[in-house]
Design an enzyme around this catalytic site. Structure first.
Site, PDB file in Angstrom:
ATOM      1  N   ASP A  16       0.899  -6.061  -1.714  1.00  0.00           N
ATOM      2  CA  ASP A  16       0.143  -5.498  -2.829  1.00  0.00           C
ATOM      3  C   ASP A  16      -1.032  -6.405  -3.210  1.00  0.00           C
ATOM      4  O   ASP A  16      -0.965  -7.618  -3.042  1.00  0.00           O
ATOM      5  CB  ASP A  16       1.083  -5.305  -4.031  1.00  0.00           C
ATOM      6  N   ASN A  64       1.597   6.992  -2.552  1.00  0.00           N
ATOM      7  CA  ASN A  64       0.202   6.597  -2.331  1.00  0.00           C
ATOM      8  C   ASN A  64      -0.715   7.789  -2.023  1.00  0.00           C
ATOM      9  O   ASN A  64      -1.937   7.659  -2.047  1.00  0.00           O
ATOM     10  CB  ASN A  64       0.087   5.530  -1.232  1.00  0.00           C
TER      11      ASN A  64
HETATM   12  C1  IPE Z   1       3.378  -0.335  -3.362  1.00  0.00           C
HETATM   13  O1  IPE Z   1       2.199  -0.717  -3.960  1.00  0.00           O
HETATM   14  C2  IPE Z   1       3.084   0.373  -2.065  1.00  0.00           C
HETATM   15  C3  IPE Z   1       2.573  -0.450  -0.984  1.00  0.00           C
HETATM   16  C4  IPE Z   1       2.391  -1.748  -1.017  1.00  0.00           C
HETATM   17  C5  IPE Z   1       2.308   0.245   0.246  1.00  0.00           C
HETATM   18  P1  IPE Z   1       1.483   0.195  -5.066  1.00  0.00           P
HETATM   19  O2  IPE Z   1       0.245  -0.536  -5.436  1.00  0.00           O
HETATM   20  O3  IPE Z   1       1.314   1.567  -4.550  1.00  0.00           O
HETATM   21  O4  IPE Z   1       2.552   0.204  -6.239  1.00  0.00           O
HETATM   22  P2  IPE Z   1       2.384   0.473  -7.792  1.00  0.00           P
HETATM   23  O5  IPE Z   1       1.662   1.788  -7.924  1.00  0.00           O
HETATM   24  O6  IPE Z   1       1.579  -0.648  -8.346  1.00  0.00           O
HETATM   25  O7  IPE Z   1       3.773   0.483  -8.333  1.00  0.00           O
HETATM   26  C1  IPE Z   2      -1.828  -2.566  -1.517  1.00  0.00           C
HETATM   27  O1  IPE Z   2      -2.959  -2.839  -2.284  1.00  0.00           O
HETATM   28  C2  IPE Z   2      -2.141  -1.584  -0.407  1.00  0.00           C
HETATM   29  C3  IPE Z   2      -1.485  -0.279  -0.575  1.00  0.00           C
HETATM   30  C4  IPE Z   2      -0.775   0.116  -1.600  1.00  0.00           C
HETATM   31  C5  IPE Z   2      -1.668   0.673   0.513  1.00  0.00           C
HETATM   32  P1  IPE Z   2      -3.429  -1.935  -3.493  1.00  0.00           P
HETATM   33  O2  IPE Z   2      -4.446  -0.987  -3.008  1.00  0.00           O
HETATM   34  O3  IPE Z   2      -2.267  -1.341  -4.195  1.00  0.00           O
HETATM   35  O4  IPE Z   2      -4.131  -3.041  -4.409  1.00  0.00           O
HETATM   36  P2  IPE Z   2      -4.115  -3.142  -5.992  1.00  0.00           P
HETATM   37  O5  IPE Z   2      -2.688  -3.094  -6.431  1.00  0.00           O
HETATM   38  O6  IPE Z   2      -4.885  -1.983  -6.503  1.00  0.00           O
HETATM   39  O7  IPE Z   2      -4.764  -4.454  -6.274  1.00  0.00           O
HETATM   40 MG    MG Z   3      -1.126  -1.931  -5.769  1.00  0.00          MG
END
Ligand code: IPE
Ligand code: IPE
Ligand code: MG
Length: 228
Positions: A16, A64
């Site tokens: 993340d 997602n």
């Molecule tokens: C979890 O991260 C999913 C992945 C790392 C693929 P998210 O960024 O989607 O999770 P939330 O929305 O902060 O809980």
């Molecule tokens: C994790 O990074 C990647 C996926 C969830 C696919 P994010 O895109 O969730 O990054 P933040 O949480 O917005 O920083």
């Molecule tokens: Mg995230």
């Protein structure tokens, strides 16, 4: 039954913080995801020397899909590119690929590419890389429970045997980057007795040294499994 310092066999990571990394560097979000893919590459290359039998990476959750279409497309394009550029490396290093999640619902060309990668790495013996794609743990548990019910044998054992992770070693350590302290529908069943490790490091900045740090912390944990 106390258990200290048995080496970890299976580590999973909630990768993340790509978006926040991009924001911090005043770059487009897509670049954050691109740098995130580079962090994956570094880690996968370090897998054979890590002593781990399995590494499970959360790449795309069933939630997602709520993101803007352009971002979803960027993430799928990165997956295609990663498979193209790194499949020979996986094969050469003896890494066996697994996919967890409902990946059949992804676009058909990507499904074909994934199936080919699964077939080409099937004989790998240096460690398993499990990638969670269109993965949601509640949905996985529901599918497994339905399969157990179809057998007329709904027990913890039969449900577990039908999870997407069946056959992988038990989950020892679950890591989440970027300072968020939640599981976001990842490996809820498997994490029952896993150790948890959180870091503020944003995923694109994660290196094999961070994995080492997490494994060092794990080595000092006392696992009790409810005993004493
Ligand atoms: C979890 O991260 C999913 C992945 C790392 C693929 P998210 O960024 O989607 O999770 P939330 O929305 O902060 O809980
Ligand atoms: C994790 O990074 C990647 C996926 C969830 C696919 P994010 O895109 O969730 O990054 P933040 O949480 O917005 O920083
Ligand atoms: Mg995230």
């Amino acid at each position: 039954m106390n258990e200290r310092a048995k080496p970890a066999r299976h580590v999973a990571i909630i990768m993340d913080g790509n978006g926040r990394w991009a924001k911090k560097h005043r770059l487009p979000r897509a670049i954050g995801h691109q740098k995130g893919a580079e962090a994956v590459r570094r880690l996968v290359r370090a897998l054979p020397d890590s002593g781990l039998e399995a590494l499970t990476l959360y790449a795309f959750s069933s939630e997602n899909w709520k993101r803007p279409e352009g971002e979803v497309d960027d993430l799928m394009a990165l997956m295609r590119r990663f498979l193209k550029s790194d499949l020979p490396d996986l094969v050469a290093n003896g890494i066996r690929l697994r996919i967890i999640g409902d990946y059949g619902a992804l676009s058909s060309d990507l499904v074909v590419q994934l199936d080919e990668a699964l077939a080409r790495t099937a004989e790998g013996t240096a460690g398993t890389l499990a990638v969670a794609l269109n993965y949601g743990s509640q949905q996985e548990i529901a599918r497994a429970a339905a399969a157990a019910a179809a057998l007329g044998d709904v027990t913890a054992e039969t449900i577990e045997a039908h999870l997407d992770t069946a056959g992988l070693p038990p989950l020892d350590l679950l890591i989440r980057t970027s300072g968020e302290l939640r599981l976001s529908n990842f490996l809820l069943w498997q994490a029952a007795y896993a150790e948890l490790w959180f870091t503020d490091t944003l995923w694109p900045d994660f290196t094999p040294a961070h994995l080492e740090q997490a494994l060092d912390a794990f080595a000092g944990r006392e696992r009790r499994y409810g005993g004493r």
